[in-house]
Motif scaffolding. Structure first.
Motif, mmCIF file in Angstrom:
data_model
loop_
_atom_site.group_PDB
_atom_site.id
_atom_site.type_symbol
_atom_site.label_atom_id
_atom_site.label_comp_id
_atom_site.label_asym_id
_atom_site.label_seq_id
_atom_site.Cartn_x
_atom_site.Cartn_y
_atom_site.Cartn_z
ATOM 1 N N GLU A 89 1.782 -5.005 1.205
ATOM 2 C CA GLU A 89 1.073 -3.788 0.704
ATOM 3 C C GLU A 89 1.788 -2.575 1.682
ATOM 4 O O GLU A 89 1.775 -2.612 2.706
ATOM 5 C CB GLU A 89 -0.674 -3.907 1.161
ATOM 6 C CG GLU A 89 -1.281 -5.017 0.360
ATOM 7 C CD GLU A 89 -1.289 -4.867 -1.066
ATOM 8 O OE1 GLU A 89 -0.914 -3.616 -1.656
ATOM 9 O OE2 GLU A 89 -1.579 -5.719 -1.897
ATOM 10 N N LEU A 90 2.242 -1.804 0.856
ATOM 11 C CA LEU A 90 3.058 -0.602 1.780
ATOM 12 C C LEU A 90 2.038 0.391 2.188
ATOM 13 O O LEU A 90 1.151 0.873 1.427
ATOM 14 C CB LEU A 90 4.060 0.069 0.719
ATOM 15 C CG LEU A 90 5.031 -1.105 0.155
ATOM 16 C CD1 LEU A 90 5.821 -0.731 -1.198
ATOM 17 C CD2 LEU A 90 5.661 -2.105 1.110
ATOM 18 N N HIS A 91 2.337 0.994 3.433
ATOM 19 C CA HIS A 91 1.762 2.147 3.801
ATOM 20 C C HIS A 91 2.550 3.281 4.266
ATOM 21 O O HIS A 91 2.546 3.464 5.458
ATOM 22 C CB HIS A 91 0.768 1.540 5.142
ATOM 23 C CG HIS A 91 -0.274 0.582 4.621
ATOM 24 N ND1 HIS A 91 -1.137 1.062 3.915
ATOM 25 C CD2 HIS A 91 -0.120 -0.824 4.942
ATOM 26 C CE1 HIS A 91 -1.788 -0.280 3.553
ATOM 27 N NE2 HIS A 91 -1.420 -1.294 4.280
ATOM 28 N N ILE A 93 4.207 7.016 4.847
ATOM 29 C CA ILE A 93 3.198 8.437 4.997
ATOM 30 C C ILE A 93 3.734 9.191 3.808
ATOM 31 O O ILE A 93 4.994 9.639 3.399
ATOM 32 C CB ILE A 93 3.815 8.855 6.332
ATOM 33 C CG1 ILE A 93 3.319 8.180 7.391
ATOM 34 C CG2 ILE A 93 3.106 10.299 6.365
ATOM 35 C CD1 ILE A 93 3.703 8.758 8.745
ATOM 36 N N ASN A 101 10.663 8.591 6.994
ATOM 37 C CA ASN A 101 9.844 7.317 6.853
ATOM 38 C C ASN A 101 10.776 6.141 7.449
ATOM 39 O O ASN A 101 10.215 5.377 8.196
ATOM 40 C CB ASN A 101 9.250 6.959 5.565
ATOM 41 C CG ASN A 101 7.815 7.334 5.150
ATOM 42 O OD1 ASN A 101 7.149 6.877 5.540
ATOM 43 N ND2 ASN A 101 8.043 8.774 4.601
ATOM 44 N N GLU A 142 5.656 10.317 -1.872
ATOM 45 C CA GLU A 142 4.538 10.445 -2.682
ATOM 46 C C GLU A 142 5.160 10.614 -3.987
ATOM 47 O O GLU A 142 4.601 10.391 -5.003
ATOM 48 C CB GLU A 142 3.743 11.646 -2.549
ATOM 49 C CG GLU A 142 4.216 12.811 -2.372
ATOM 50 C CD GLU A 142 3.583 14.121 -1.918
ATOM 51 O OE1 GLU A 142 2.284 14.139 -1.659
ATOM 52 O OE2 GLU A 142 3.759 15.365 -2.081
ATOM 53 N N LYS A 149 9.344 2.712 -3.146
ATOM 54 C CA LYS A 149 8.691 2.451 -2.009
ATOM 55 C C LYS A 149 8.885 1.298 -1.335
ATOM 56 O O LYS A 149 9.341 1.186 -0.261
ATOM 57 C CB LYS A 149 6.965 2.627 -1.995
ATOM 58 C CG LYS A 149 6.610 4.352 -2.354
ATOM 59 C CD LYS A 149 5.142 4.241 -2.604
ATOM 60 C CE LYS A 149 4.905 5.472 -2.976
ATOM 61 N NZ LYS A 149 3.285 5.852 -3.539
ATOM 62 N N GLU A 153 11.082 0.480 2.153
ATOM 63 C CA GLU A 153 10.608 -0.551 3.353
ATOM 64 C C GLU A 153 11.413 -1.438 3.921
ATOM 65 O O GLU A 153 11.480 -1.736 4.829
ATOM 66 C CB GLU A 153 9.053 -1.057 2.979
ATOM 67 C CG GLU A 153 8.384 -1.639 3.938
ATOM 68 C CD GLU A 153 7.985 -0.538 5.081
ATOM 69 O OE1 GLU A 153 7.696 -1.087 6.219
ATOM 70 O OE2 GLU A 153 7.569 0.397 4.640
ATOM 71 N N ASP A 337 -1.395 -1.147 -8.780
ATOM 72 C CA ASP A 337 -1.318 -1.136 -7.463
ATOM 73 C C ASP A 337 -2.881 -1.259 -6.916
ATOM 74 O O ASP A 337 -3.491 -0.038 -6.872
ATOM 75 C CB ASP A 337 -0.573 0.140 -6.945
ATOM 76 C CG ASP A 337 -0.539 0.273 -5.277
ATOM 77 O OD1 ASP A 337 -1.094 -0.522 -4.804
ATOM 78 O OD2 ASP A 337 0.145 1.076 -4.859
ATOM 79 N N ALA A 339 -4.432 -2.114 -4.139
ATOM 80 C CA ALA A 339 -4.669 -1.671 -2.943
ATOM 81 C C ALA A 339 -4.746 -0.167 -2.851
ATOM 82 O O ALA A 339 -5.752 0.335 -2.210
ATOM 83 C CB ALA A 339 -3.483 -2.212 -1.918
ATOM 84 N N ALA A 340 -3.984 0.532 -3.847
ATOM 85 C CA ALA A 340 -4.151 1.917 -3.659
ATOM 86 C C ALA A 340 -5.390 2.409 -4.477
ATOM 87 O O ALA A 340 -6.008 3.402 -4.233
ATOM 88 C CB ALA A 340 -2.737 2.721 -4.082
#
Length: 499
Positions: A89-91, A93, A101, A142, A149, A153, A337, A339-340
């Motif tokens: 799960e990506l977080h 900014i 980032n 975003e 994304k 990472e 997604d 989680a989002a």
């Protein structure tokens, strides 16, 4: 400790109040190897990763890293020791750029204290180039897709110069092309002596990329085997504790009546798309990441706008300008997604189920608490959500149970159409089997289902028909009898499909 080993864990036990997450777990991996870590959701993989990476420092047992006993007290300590984690799960900014980032907290400095933005951008561009990616380092996060994304990472972990990189479901949202780039990079890292712990529910990937595999089940160590010495059936049996013969259930024949019809609809990312889903039918959308499949689904549900064309529900034209319009018409969507957009991790199961159903549970702003508890409890029992209670925070559940909660909030409504976008992304084979059984049962009840999946065996086995989407257009449709992976890929590539 064997000098060839980078990490060795002996009799590791981790307890939480009322729960033993790990019990006498062992792990030993060689330097410069790719080591698979397998198990169902809830098997203890995440807990083990958090011990290795310093998130959890209180546990029983011992850990040795690069020949010395260690107990990391923080994630920062583990990072400094050369251990990085690429989380599932990506977080990121979202307001920051790709370059910002990647180098967050490690910004290049010039003249003792001035931020060197030019150097940061240059280094980010070089890292992106190593994976063959042409992303602009100044692009804000975003603006990126889930797949993009994920790649950022992975690049961030590589940029730290880590000697042990833990990859948790790194390909779950990647295209085939991006996956190929990732595997090439992993091979290069291996050649340089960097060790990789690779966690994936995609068995074909584990067999392709890993040298060795360790299996956990219910928090206990089961076995460690060289990949060439364990069959796929044996690996599944070790993970679930039983033989899994038919993962895909039988689909019942749909009725002739069309529930949802799209007539030449166009929107952002797609153009002149037409289809009909019958009562009790599962219509599959196949295609590469970015082909426009999710954009079509989002527009049908009301997340995005349909600029041209018509939508008909049971023969009646409907206007969907927002998700509330879609929900009102009996259309629900499980997004890719979760989680989002699928659930609120800090809220309870009960609250997540009630959130999109306040028209039922809070008429005239009077909250019917008892009705919420009864409805949430009943649906969780019906679809076998594994949790201590409906008061359990959704974010603490395994991936498979989180997905069931996402489904549960829709299943208490009178559904006509259910859109499922990558419904089994990041969940294990046992949980997949349960989700497939739910899809089959919902179709049997007469719900029209639109299934989007990047896993071709899944979309082929769980669909009555498959539409192939490429570059925002429908490039072909295949019946259950004629659909094959080769035919889908030929249509995506622009070739004609011979029956």
């Amino acid at each position: 400790m064997n000098e060839e080993c980078i990490i060795r864990m002996s009799h590791v036990t981790k307890k939480f109040p009322g729960v033993t997450a790990l019990k006498n777990v062992n792990l030993e991996m060689k330097k410069g190897s790719i080591h698979g870590l397998m198990g169902e959701n809830g098997a203890g993989k995440s807990t083990l990763i958090k011990i290795i990476s310093g998130t959890y420092s209180e546990y029983e047992g011992e850990m040795e890293y690069e020949g010395r006993k260690v107990r990391f007290r923080s994630e920062k300590e583990a990072l400094q020791a050369g251990i990085s984690v690429v989380p599932q799960e990506l977080h990121p900014i979202p307001e920051m750029t790709i370059a910002e980032n990647i180098f967050l907290g490690r910004e290049p400095i010039k003249h003792a204290w001035i931020l060197d933005k030019k150097e940061r951008k240059l280094k980010a561009a070089q890292l992106l180039k190593t994976l063959g990616l042409d992303y602009d380092p100044d692009t804000k996060m975003e603006k990126l897709s889930v797949a993009q994304k994920q790649m950022v990472e992975i690049i961030k972990a590589i940029s730290r110069g880590s000697r042990l990189i833990i990859m948790d479901e790194p390909t779950s949202a990647l295209t085939n092309v991006e996956t190929e780039y990732l595997f090439q990079q992993i091979s290069l890292l291996k050649e340089k002596g960097i060790s990789i712990i690779f966690i994936s529910h995609k068995l074909d990937e584990v067999y392709r990329i890993c040298d060795t595999v360790t299996v956990l089940r219910d928090g206990e160590y089961i076995d460690t085997r060289p990949m060439q010495e364990v069959s796929c059936d044996e690996l599944i049996e070790m993970m679930v504790g039983r033989q899994v013969v038919d993962i895909y259930p039988k689909l019942h024949m749909p009725k002739e009546k069309a529930v949802l019809e799209a007539q030449e609809i166009s929107g952002d990312g797609f153009e002149k798309i037409s289809f009909a889903i019958r009562e009790g039918e599962v219509l599959g959308f196949a295609g590469m990441m970015g082909a426009g499949r999710s954009e079509i689904a989002r527009a049908v549900f009301g997340l995005d706008q349909i600029r041209k064309g018509k939508l008909l529900l049971n023969g009646r034209e409907i206007k969907i300008a927002s998700p509330s319009d879609g929900i009102h018409e009996g259309i629900a969507m499980v997004t890719e997604d979760r989680a989002a957009y699928g659930f609120v991790g800090a809220r309870s199961i009960k609250e997540n189920i009630s959130l999109p159903n306040m028209d039922r549970f809070a008429p005239r702003f009077l909250l019917k608490k008892r009705e919420i508890e009864n409805a949430a409890g009943e649906i969780c029992r019906k679809i076998s959500v594994k949790a201590p209670s409906i008061e359990t925070r959704a974010g603490t559940l395994s991936g498979g149970n989180q997905q069931k909660v996402v489904l549960a909030k829709w299943l208490i409504r009178d559904l006509k159409v259910l859109i499922m976008d990558e419904p089994t992304r990041g969940i294990d084979v046992g949980a997949k089997q349960e989700i497939y059984a739910l899809i089959s049962e919902l179709a049997r009840q007469g719900i029209a289902i639109l299934l989007i999946s990047s896993e071709l065996p899944e979309v082929i086995s769980m669909s009555h028909r498959v539409m192939v989407i490429a570059e925002g257009k429908c490039v072909g449709e295949l019946s259950k009898e004629e659909v094959t992976q080769d035919k889908i890929m030929k249509l995506i590539a622009g070739g004609k499909c011979e029956n």
